[in-house]
Design an enzyme around this catalytic site. Structure first.
Site, mmCIF file in Angstrom:
data_model
loop_
_atom_site.group_PDB
_atom_site.id
_atom_site.type_symbol
_atom_site.label_atom_id
_atom_site.label_comp_id
_atom_site.label_asym_id
_atom_site.label_seq_id
_atom_site.Cartn_x
_atom_site.Cartn_y
_atom_site.Cartn_z
ATOM 1 N N HIS A 246 0.848 -1.191 0.000
ATOM 2 C CA HIS A 246 0.000 0.000 0.000
ATOM 3 C C HIS A 246 0.882 1.239 0.000
ATOM 4 O O HIS A 246 1.846 1.312 0.769
ATOM 5 C CB HIS A 246 -0.900 -0.014 1.242
ATOM 6 C CG HIS A 246 -2.052 0.923 1.163
ATOM 7 N ND1 HIS A 246 -1.886 2.290 1.185
ATOM 8 C CD2 HIS A 246 -3.382 0.702 1.050
ATOM 9 C CE1 HIS A 246 -3.083 2.867 1.090
ATOM 10 N NE2 HIS A 246 -4.007 1.917 0.995
ATOM 11 N N LEU A 256 -1.722 1.975 8.560
ATOM 12 C CA LEU A 256 -2.277 2.415 7.276
ATOM 13 C C LEU A 256 -2.904 3.804 7.342
ATOM 14 O O LEU A 256 -3.621 4.120 8.294
ATOM 15 C CB LEU A 256 -3.363 1.430 6.835
ATOM 16 C CG LEU A 256 -4.031 1.799 5.507
ATOM 17 C CD1 LEU A 256 -3.155 1.384 4.338
ATOM 18 C CD2 LEU A 256 -5.402 1.178 5.376
HETATM 19 C C1 LIG Z 1 -5.327 -1.519 7.890
HETATM 20 C C2 LIG Z 1 -6.168 -2.136 6.803
HETATM 21 C C3 LIG Z 1 -7.164 -1.408 6.198
HETATM 22 C C4 LIG Z 1 -7.972 -1.964 5.194
HETATM 23 N N1 LIG Z 1 -8.968 -1.229 4.639
HETATM 24 C C5 LIG Z 1 -9.770 -1.809 3.697
HETATM 25 C C6 LIG Z 1 -10.865 -1.105 3.127
HETATM 26 O O1 LIG Z 1 -11.138 0.032 3.479
HETATM 27 N N2 LIG Z 1 -11.613 -1.724 2.178
HETATM 28 C C7 LIG Z 1 -11.355 -2.993 1.763
HETATM 29 O O2 LIG Z 1 -12.070 -3.498 0.911
HETATM 30 N N3 LIG Z 1 -10.328 -3.701 2.311
HETATM 31 C C8 LIG Z 1 -9.547 -3.145 3.265
HETATM 32 N N4 LIG Z 1 -8.516 -3.873 3.816
HETATM 33 C C9 LIG Z 1 -8.413 -5.293 3.514
HETATM 34 C C10 LIG Z 1 -9.449 -6.069 4.319
HETATM 35 O O3 LIG Z 1 -9.763 -5.360 5.489
HETATM 36 C C11 LIG Z 1 -8.955 -7.460 4.707
HETATM 37 O O4 LIG Z 1 -8.541 -8.142 3.562
HETATM 38 C C12 LIG Z 1 -10.085 -8.226 5.366
HETATM 39 O O5 LIG Z 1 -10.631 -7.511 6.452
HETATM 40 C C13 LIG Z 1 -9.653 -9.600 5.853
HETATM 41 O O6 LIG Z 1 -10.783 -10.187 6.454
HETATM 42 P P1 LIG Z 1 -10.815 -11.730 6.798
HETATM 43 O O7 LIG Z 1 -12.146 -12.013 7.370
HETATM 44 O O8 LIG Z 1 -10.374 -12.506 5.624
HETATM 45 O O9 LIG Z 1 -9.668 -11.870 7.920
HETATM 46 P P2 LIG Z 1 -9.497 -11.173 9.343
HETATM 47 O O10 LIG Z 1 -10.420 -10.058 9.568
HETATM 48 O O11 LIG Z 1 -8.023 -10.905 9.482
HETATM 49 O O12 LIG Z 1 -9.904 -12.307 10.341
HETATM 50 C C14 LIG Z 1 -9.134 -13.483 10.486
HETATM 51 C C15 LIG Z 1 -9.749 -14.312 11.588
HETATM 52 O O13 LIG Z 1 -9.113 -15.570 11.612
HETATM 53 C C16 LIG Z 1 -8.792 -15.920 12.937
HETATM 54 N N5 LIG Z 1 -7.666 -16.847 12.868
HETATM 55 C C17 LIG Z 1 -6.524 -16.718 12.167
HETATM 56 N N6 LIG Z 1 -5.753 -17.803 12.312
HETATM 57 C C18 LIG Z 1 -6.445 -18.641 13.124
HETATM 58 C C19 LIG Z 1 -6.167 -19.917 13.644
HETATM 59 N N7 LIG Z 1 -5.040 -20.589 13.378
HETATM 60 N N8 LIG Z 1 -7.091 -20.480 14.470
HETATM 61 C C20 LIG Z 1 -8.240 -19.840 14.778
HETATM 62 N N9 LIG Z 1 -8.536 -18.618 14.295
HETATM 63 C C21 LIG Z 1 -7.642 -18.039 13.468
HETATM 64 C C22 LIG Z 1 -8.545 -14.612 13.644
HETATM 65 O O14 LIG Z 1 -8.763 -14.732 15.014
HETATM 66 C C23 LIG Z 1 -9.591 -13.726 12.976
HETATM 67 O O15 LIG Z 1 -10.812 -13.877 13.655
HETATM 68 C C24 LIG Z 1 -7.716 -3.292 4.793
HETATM 69 C C25 LIG Z 1 -6.695 -4.021 5.390
HETATM 70 C C26 LIG Z 1 -5.920 -3.460 6.384
HETATM 71 C C27 LIG Z 1 -4.806 -4.263 6.990
#
Ligand SMILES: Cc1cc2nc3c(=O)[nH]c(=O)nc-3n(C[C@H](O)[C@H](O)[C@H](O)COP(=O)(O)OP(=O)(O)OC[C@H]3O[C@@H](n4cnc5c(N)ncnc54)[C@H](O)[C@@H]3O)c2cc1C
Length: 641
Positions: A246, A256
């Site tokens: 980014h 970020l």
């Molecule tokens: C700072 C930031 C800002 C962003 N802003 C935007 C935005 O404005 N718009 C957009 O579209 N995207 C944005 N993104 C990207 C987007 O937010 C992420 O790609 C997305 O939120 C990921 O969601 P997820 O549900 O896949 O994972 P996460 O929200 O990371 O959740 C992962 C989950 O898995 C669990 N977990 C992991 N490993 C294990 C394990 N071994 N055992 C049990 N549980 C586990 C964790 O506890 C957590 O609950 C942003 C990313 C970042 C870092």
């Protein structure tokens, strides 16, 4: 489908669908599976609302307004992907996103609003229409809380602070014949390992692997556990070379600064006070609102050519927007900049530089979230469906969580759905790649294999299940499923015991830190062959050091030393997957810039990179990219902004 798990094998927890991870993707999947009638459990190493989705700032792309259309969103996404996204998946994303956003609104999500009451939308990089729907600069926080409310309301069982360490997968030689029967998880509060059996399926929603790098916007918990476990269980990882950096992260922490700042009109300047996105000719039409890969490269070029500030960063200025607008739409950014960098952005420009942010690649899945292992699904950032191809557009990850999270949940719950058109698994491969590597990647000697054995049961750890022929009749399946899960639990007990009580004296912190630095040094925005080969040597060194790893904290309550040690193993495997895939791709596409290969090579490289674990000796092969949309075939064009 496994109906009943009995016999000599006593399973501690049993549900129809087990969702691993409670971020946006996991929560949405759980709600969808519950709505489809399944008994669902969420297993998460963090409390759900601490998941990293809560850090998302800028917004969710959805074609909601007159003058916009899903076709236009799909066109922008395909162009942003540099023609490496699959058209059926991209079109599903863009068609389903508006309905999912309205669903969130109906569930009470506090979107920002225009004076006429409609949900506000802002411009974002690479979009031809201002379609990024937002809730201030805290969109992810609101999304996470809205979905968690639905989980609580429905009484979905949440096992929070349970860390999933292993998938329970049958032992067929061909990964496409394997089945996933559950998971093994470690309870942080008690130090107990337990088996979780899944009657229908397991959905991985474990988020991104940003901790592979040392300058990242990702949280410490983002260690890519899901992709690493799926990879070792036999599911290919897709397009791992495509890592998004980014362009606007705070230099000292990687925190970020949302693209929403540029969307609202923020301007980038170099040390000479030039608005370099225009004056340097990087993006003559849209300047700061070019796609992220373009802006990140422009910033680093300015810095490398001596026009950076303190040779390290550039400036992002939003003062001209005025305090009222900033506080109304970007208040969170004011706090982040003050708290983490000591700069008040109402008074001064913010220092920014590129940092690792997002993993475009991941677990290979179909549009219904299926992997090539029956009963194993993935959704969210840990998966690759693939909608982002070689570069994700800002605001396209959150819709991916809710659209494909919901689809995976429904499919795992057994709802009748259209078969997916994106094929998965090694049999969809077109050819294999022979890459000249300086070391033998992944290959483990017998001692190392024993030390780090993970994924499906192996002969080495004595946990190999013998249920290969047992699927013909239901009763046999029930017994075999219990056996598979129980044996995975036993293998995991041995691993944890070895880590806690063995004689390994290397520490995870040292191994992880060296690995992160190596990846940041050589597998960053600008890449070359020698650097990638050096990174592979460094990954190999980390792997060898890990064979001697041990945990110094003996406690059974919140033993983060143990958890970080297990996570580090996952980071090593993913670092290798990223580097190997990057070394093989000899072209410049999207986020993957290669010295000596400065053209996008459509003739040879419109194909997905696949990496199979292959019992510890990674194998690279390719699959075709599907550019055929519902109405038209997407014709690769020059990507200029
Ligand atoms: C700072 C930031 C800002 C962003 N802003 C935007 C935005 O404005 N718009 C957009 O579209 N995207 C944005 N993104 C990207 C987007 O937010 C992420 O790609 C997305 O939120 C990921 O969601 P997820 O549900 O896949 O994972 P996460 O929200 O990371 O959740 C992962 C989950 O898995 C669990 N977990 C992991 N490993 C294990 C394990 N071994 N055992 C049990 N549980 C586990 C964790 O506890 C957590 O609950 C942003 C990313 C970042 C870092």
């Amino acid at each position: 489908m496994v109906q009943q798990l009995e016999s000599a094998y006593k399973i501690m927890h049993e549900h129809d669908v087990i969702v691993v991870g409670a971020g946006g993707a996991g929560l949405r999947a759980a709600v969808a599976a519950d709505e489809a009638g399944a008994d669902v459990a969420l297993v998460s190493k963090l409390h759900p609302v601490r998941s990293h989705t809560g850090a998302a700032e800028g917004g969710i792309n959805a074609a909601l307004r007159d003058g916009d259309s899903w076709e236009s969103h799909a066109y922008d996404t395909m162009k942003g992907s540099d023609y490496l996204g699959d058209a059926p998946a991209i079109e599903t994303l863009c068609q389903d996103s508006p309905g999912e956003v309205v669903q969130l609104e109906n569930w009470g999500m506090a979107f920002s609003r225009d004076d006429d009451g409609r949900m506000s939308q802002r411009p974002f990089g690479g979009l031809s229409f201002p379609r990024t729907t937002y809730a201030g600069a805290e969109t992810g926080h609101h999304l996470l809380h809205t979905l968690y409310e639905q989980v609580v309301k429905r009484g979905i069982q949440v096992y929070d602070e349970w860390y999933v360490t292993r998938l329970a997968v049958t032992d067929h030689d061909d990964p496409e014949e394997r089945e996933c029967r559950g998971v093994v998880a470690y309870e942080l509060q008690t130090g107990e390992l337990d088996a979780f059996a899944a009657r229908n399926g397991v959905i991985l929603a474990t988020g991104g692997p940003g901790q592979v790098y040392d300058h990242t916007t990702n949280a410490v918990a983002n260690t890519g556990d899901g992709p690493a476990m799926a990879y070792r269980a036999g599911v290919p990882l897709e397009d791992m070379e495509f890592v998004q950096f980014h362009p606007t992260t705070l230099p000292s922490t990687g925190v970020l600064i949302t693209e929403g700042v540029r969307g609202e009109g923020g301007i980038l300047y170099n040390a000479e006070g030039e608005r370099f996105m225009f004056e340097g000719g990087y993006a003559n039409n849209v300047g700061e609102l070019a796609s992220r890969d373009v802006v990140a490269r422009a910033e680093l070029t300015e810095i490398q050519e001596g026009r950076g500030i303190e040779d390290d960063y550039v400036h992002l200025d939003m003062r001209h927007l005025g305090e009222e607008r900033i506080v109304d739409r970007l208040e969170n950014i004011v706090h982040l900049s003050e708290d983490f960098e000591g700069v008040d952005p109402l008074e001064k420009p913010m220092p920014v530089k590129p940092g690792q942010h997002y993993q475009m690649g991941g677990i290979e899945v179909s549009e219904n979230g299926e992997t090539c292992i029956a009963g194993l699904y993935a959704a969210g950032e840990c998966a690759c469906v693939s909608v982002h191809g070689s570069n994700r557009l800002g605001g396209n990850a959150l819709p991916e969580l809710i659209v494909f999270g919901a689809r995976a949940g429904r499919h795992a719950a057994g709802e009748e759905m259209e078969p997916a058109s994106v094929a998965t698994g090694p049999s969809a491969g077109i050819d294999t790649a022979d890459v000249d590597t300086p070391v033998s990647p992944g290959a483990l000697g017998p001692d190392e294999r024993e030390a780090v054995a993970d994924g499906r049961p192996t002969e080495a750890d004595g946990s190999r299940a013998s249920d290969g022929d047992a699927r013909a009749d239901g009763g046999a399946v029930a017994v075999a499923a219990g056996e598979t899960v129980e044996r995975a639990l036993e293998a995991e007990r041995r691993r944890v015991d070895r880590l806690l009580n063995g004689d390994g004296d290397r520490r995870h912190a040292e191994i992880r830190s060296k690995l992160q630095k190596a990846m940041t040094r050589n597998v960053n925005v600008f890449r070359n062959e020698e650097g990638l080969k050096q990174a592979l040597r460094d990954v190999r060194a980390a792997r060898e050091a890990y064979a001697d790893v041990g945990v110094s904290d003996p406690s059974s309550t919140f033993n983060t030393d143990l958890i970080h040690t297990i996570e580090t193993r996952n980071l090593i495997d993913l670092a290798e997957a990223i580097t190997l895939s990057a070394l093989a791709r000899t072209e410049f596409r999207g986020a993957h810039w290669r010295e000596g290969y400065q053209e996008r090579d459509d003739e040879n490289w419109i194909r997905h990179t696949m990496l199979s674990w292959n019992e510890g000796t990674p194998e690279l092969y390719y699959t075709p990219v599907d550019l055929q949309g519902e109405n038209e075939e997407y014709e690769p064009q020059i990507r200029s902004y």
